[in-house]
Design a protein around this motif. Structure first.
Motif, PDB file in Angstrom:
ATOM      1  N   ASN A  77      -5.799  13.339   1.231  1.00  0.00           N
ATOM      2  CA  ASN A  77      -4.637  12.677   2.168  1.00  0.00           C
ATOM      3  C   ASN A  77      -3.590  13.020   1.705  1.00  0.00           C
ATOM      4  O   ASN A  77      -2.397  13.371   2.791  1.00  0.00           O
ATOM      5  N   PHE A  78      -2.792  12.733   0.530  1.00  0.00           N
ATOM      6  CA  PHE A  78      -1.825  12.099   0.241  1.00  0.00           C
ATOM      7  C   PHE A  78      -1.496  13.545  -0.286  1.00  0.00           C
ATOM      8  O   PHE A  78      -0.022  13.492   0.601  1.00  0.00           O
ATOM      9  N   VAL A 135      -4.007  16.883  12.641  1.00  0.00           N
ATOM     10  CA  VAL A 135      -3.416  16.011  12.851  1.00  0.00           C
ATOM     11  C   VAL A 135      -1.515  16.123  12.858  1.00  0.00           C
ATOM     12  O   VAL A 135      -1.550  16.044  13.822  1.00  0.00           O
ATOM     13  N   ILE A 136      -1.034  16.212  11.471  1.00  0.00           N
ATOM     14  CA  ILE A 136      -0.025  16.449  11.927  1.00  0.00           C
ATOM     15  C   ILE A 136       0.369  18.640  12.240  1.00  0.00           C
ATOM     16  O   ILE A 136       1.229  17.927  13.262  1.00  0.00           O
ATOM     17  N   VAL A 236       8.839   7.305   0.567  1.00  0.00           N
ATOM     18  CA  VAL A 236       8.225   7.556   1.726  1.00  0.00           C
ATOM     19  C   VAL A 236       6.948   6.341   1.505  1.00  0.00           C
ATOM     20  O   VAL A 236       6.374   5.876   2.292  1.00  0.00           O
ATOM     21  N   PHE A 237       6.671   6.970   0.575  1.00  0.00           N
ATOM     22  CA  PHE A 237       4.934   6.217  -0.322  1.00  0.00           C
ATOM     23  C   PHE A 237       5.687   4.543   0.113  1.00  0.00           C
ATOM     24  O   PHE A 237       4.957   3.701   0.414  1.00  0.00           O
ATOM     25  N   ARG A 238       6.818   4.592  -0.458  1.00  0.00           N
ATOM     26  CA  ARG A 238       6.732   2.794  -0.926  1.00  0.00           C
ATOM     27  C   ARG A 238       7.227   2.465   0.729  1.00  0.00           C
ATOM     28  O   ARG A 238       6.870   1.220   1.411  1.00  0.00           O
ATOM     29  N   GLY A 372       0.389  11.428   5.469  1.00  0.00           N
ATOM     30  CA  GLY A 372      -0.479  11.585   4.268  1.00  0.00           C
ATOM     31  C   GLY A 372      -0.402   9.711   3.484  1.00  0.00           C
ATOM     32  O   GLY A 372      -1.792  10.049   2.793  1.00  0.00           O
ATOM     33  N   VAL A 373       0.513   9.561   3.804  1.00  0.00           N
ATOM     34  CA  VAL A 373       0.022   8.554   2.710  1.00  0.00           C
ATOM     35  C   VAL A 373      -0.473   7.107   3.867  1.00  0.00           C
ATOM     36  O   VAL A 373      -1.525   6.205   3.054  1.00  0.00           O
ATOM     37  N   TYR A 374      -0.401   7.379   4.335  1.00  0.00           N
ATOM     38  CA  TYR A 374      -0.556   6.111   5.360  1.00  0.00           C
ATOM     39  C   TYR A 374      -3.177   6.957   5.990  1.00  0.00           C
ATOM     40  O   TYR A 374      -3.582   5.683   5.567  1.00  0.00           O
TER      41      TYR A 374
END
Length: 436
Positions: A77-78, A135-136, A236-238, A372-374
């Motif tokens: 996903n990420f 989704v995107i 973005v990840f943080r 992707g992170v979510y």
């Protein structure tokens, strides 16, 4: 406008909006139903296969296929978000289907449990690339005004297909055995998904560029600062994981939601079988929960566009907790069916709303990476749920494991109530890029 359409004729304008992109949106809904069918082929059969054909008696060992699936899907996903930003959505979608081609064959022919676990590694990659990308792409197409509706339709298609396939495989297994008959459905799904994605799905990255070019933040009623446009993937990840209150609240709620789904997938069939229920009746219960979940999203996704995101997320998490507690407490098909309906309803309130909230907060320039992170954290919940549920079940029994996860789910809902702010605000409708 600086964006140039890459997969459309020069004379055709790019438009944002559900109605303006109805044909492609409908096609992507159908593709996501096939993605859900790939997952649904396992929901009834694999826990029983572990116990009855491969002789796996420990709950922790029997759920290793979910751990493998969850970890692989989470990581994929990420990667899918970053890859779709770099190379486009359509190539990532096609790659996901290619990876999924061997899965049904491995499930029906694998001579040992290790082969089944490997099939679930491939299934995790397939689901991570295909589901994330659809989704995107839908978020790209509809623009800001109707994200909840779009996510409701997307997730409804996927999980109605999960439910229908779980029900169908239960009856096929009861009639013809646990292998190979139930997995012929998966062969059809992967062939159709790859064919449609390669031939008639269009790239949507330029729709996201159009929205980014027209992105004009409005002052939030809560005074929160708006998201910057230019962020590295690490930033973005943080931001999605820890720093931004809404994004991080959504990420932990997503993880816990799939934690209890991993538990339901791996342990519910074993609990039901321990009371003497037939495979066909277990299939009904395994299908009922995702069926209510899937169909309910047709209502809850649109409702979040009217009512806001936060109250649906909090209410849905608490309803899931109550349903899990009921599963742990009762001992009959009828009451388990009631609990499955409640669990599906709670999940329907949460699932599309979490995705819509990500779309609300993340800037279009890095939204795919934030999704992707979510989804990394959310689908990591499959592995956490399978491991946690399996260990507790081995030590203290199935019902205790389910009760512990019910308590964790309730705590997650309360954390959202305390930390998350409302993310939805009225946005512009259809945006159009006129050809120059």
């Amino acid at each position: 406008m600086n964006a140039t359409p890459s997969n459309t004729a020069a004379a055709a304008p790019i438009r944002l909006g559900l109605r303006a992109n109805a044909a492609q949106f409908t096609l992507l809904v159908a593709v996501n139903a096939l993605v859900g069918g790939m997952l649904g082929q396992e929901r009834t059969v694999l826990p029983l296969l572990a116990e009855q054909e491969f002789g796996l008696t420990g709950f922790t060992v029997a759920t290793t296929f979910i751990v493998a699936f969850g970890l692989t899907k989470a990581i994929t996903n990420f990667a899918a978000g970053a890859l779709s930003d770099r190379y486009g959505r359509k190539p990532v979608l096609i790659a996901g289907w290619v990876v999924g081609l061997p899965v049904p064959l491995l499930l029906m022919l694998g001579p040992s449990w290790g082969w089944i676990v490997f099939a679930n590694v491939l299934l995790g990659v397939n689901q991570g690339l295909t589901w994330s990308t659809t989704v995107i792409m839908k978020i790209d197409l509809v623009g800001p005004a109707r994200r909840g509706t779009a996510m409701g339709l997307n997730e409804a298609a996927g999980y109605v297909a999960v439910a229908a396939t779980a029900l169908a495989t239960g009856y096929l297994a009861a009639e013809y055995g646990l292998r190979p008959a139930p997995f012929f459905l998966g062969l059809a799904f992967v062939a159709l998904g790859l064919g449609l994605s390669a031939t008639v799905v269009h790239e949507t990255r330029d729709h996201a560029r159009l929205e980014a070019a027209n992105h004009a933040p409005v002052a939030r009623a809560d005074g929160r600062a708006h998201q910057p446009e230019h962020l590295s993937t690490r930033q973005v990840f943080r931001r999605t994981t820890l720093d931004e209150p809404a994004l991080s609240s959504v990420s932990q709620a997503g993880l816990v939601n799939n934690l209890n789904d991993g538990l339901a997938w791996g342990l519910f069939p074993l609990l039901f079988a321990s009371t003497g229920l037939s495979v066909a009746r277990i299939g009904v219960l395994a299908a009922l929960y995702p069926a209510v979940w899937g169909l309910g999203q047709l209502v809850t996704g649109a409702a979040s566009d009217r009512l806001g995101r936060k109250k649906l997320i909090v209410g849905g998490m608490l309803l899931q907790a109550a349903a899990l507690a009921l599963v742990a407490a009762v001992d009959s098909f009828t009451l388990w069916a009631v609990a499955a309906v409640l669990l599906g309803a709670g999940t329907a309130m949460v699932y599309p709303t979490l995705l819509a909230a990500i779309g609300d907060v993340a800037h279009p320039a890095w939204r795919a990476r934030s999704v992707g992170v979510y989804r990394l954290w959310r689908d990591g919940g499959f592995a956490v749920g399978a491991l946690l549920g399996g260990v507790i079940a081995d030590l203290y029994g199935l019902r205790t494991a389910i009760a512990v996860v019910a308590a964790i789910t309730a705590a997650s809902g309360l954390l959202v109530a305390v930390r998350m702010y409302e993310t939805h605000q009225p946005g512009p409708g259809e945006l159009v890029e006129r050809p120059s």
